[in-house]
Design a protein around this motif. Sequence first.
Motif, PDB file in Angstrom:
ATOM      1  N   ASP A 138       1.545   7.383   5.006  1.00  0.00           N
ATOM      2  CA  ASP A 138       0.589   7.754   3.973  1.00  0.00           C
ATOM      3  C   ASP A 138       1.390   8.309   2.802  1.00  0.00           C
ATOM      4  O   ASP A 138       2.514   8.810   2.990  1.00  0.00           O
ATOM      5  N   HIS A 193       3.632   3.320   9.334  1.00  0.00           N
ATOM      6  CA  HIS A 193       3.061   3.041   8.019  1.00  0.00           C
ATOM      7  C   HIS A 193       2.729   4.398   7.392  1.00  0.00           C
ATOM      8  O   HIS A 193       1.783   5.063   7.810  1.00  0.00           O
ATOM      9  N   THR A 206       0.795  -1.226   0.000  1.00  0.00           N
ATOM     10  CA  THR A 206       0.000   0.000   0.000  1.00  0.00           C
ATOM     11  C   THR A 206       0.827   1.276   0.000  1.00  0.00           C
ATOM     12  O   THR A 206       0.286   2.364   0.092  1.00  0.00           O
TER      13      THR A 206
END
Length: 167
Positions: free
Chosen positions: A117, A115, A14
């Motif tokens: 963005d 994590h 992602t």
Amino acid sequence: MTPTPTGRLLATATGSDLRMTRRFKAAIEDVWAGITEPERTARWFAHWSGEGGAGTTAKLTLTHEEGQPQSDLTIIACEPPRRLEVEAVDEYGRWHLEAHLAEADGETTLTFVHHLDPDTDASTTGPGWEYYLDRLTAVISGGPEPSFDDYYPGQAAYYKGLTAEEP
């Protein structure tokens, strides 16, 4: 003091993760307490109040930031004393964080993961986490507290130049 940046950027399905590791000559339970007990987290990062545990939301107060900003902190996973995953959203964005602990030979290793963005700027985020993790190290070891000025802007170029490694 000129601390050496330690972060790595890892590619994920992602986006990317910012990963840092710290080692402590301390029992895993002591390091776990340092990242989960409100009185102890306040000494290096932030105080939190509310009910702890997976699926709950706590109020987070950044004790070492100007104005002591607050946000809600959602506890996604809490697996004592090995894994903590949380998420907060504030004016600077979304903070999806994990801490993994492992103990071997009298030493506890903390692997910290942010994590990221897609719009998160690692050149400002990375030095900040280096500073906070070194504050945690100082609190647990009893060593001297670092100064943020030793991390930013000095480490910004290192983080700006990172490219995501394949896992």
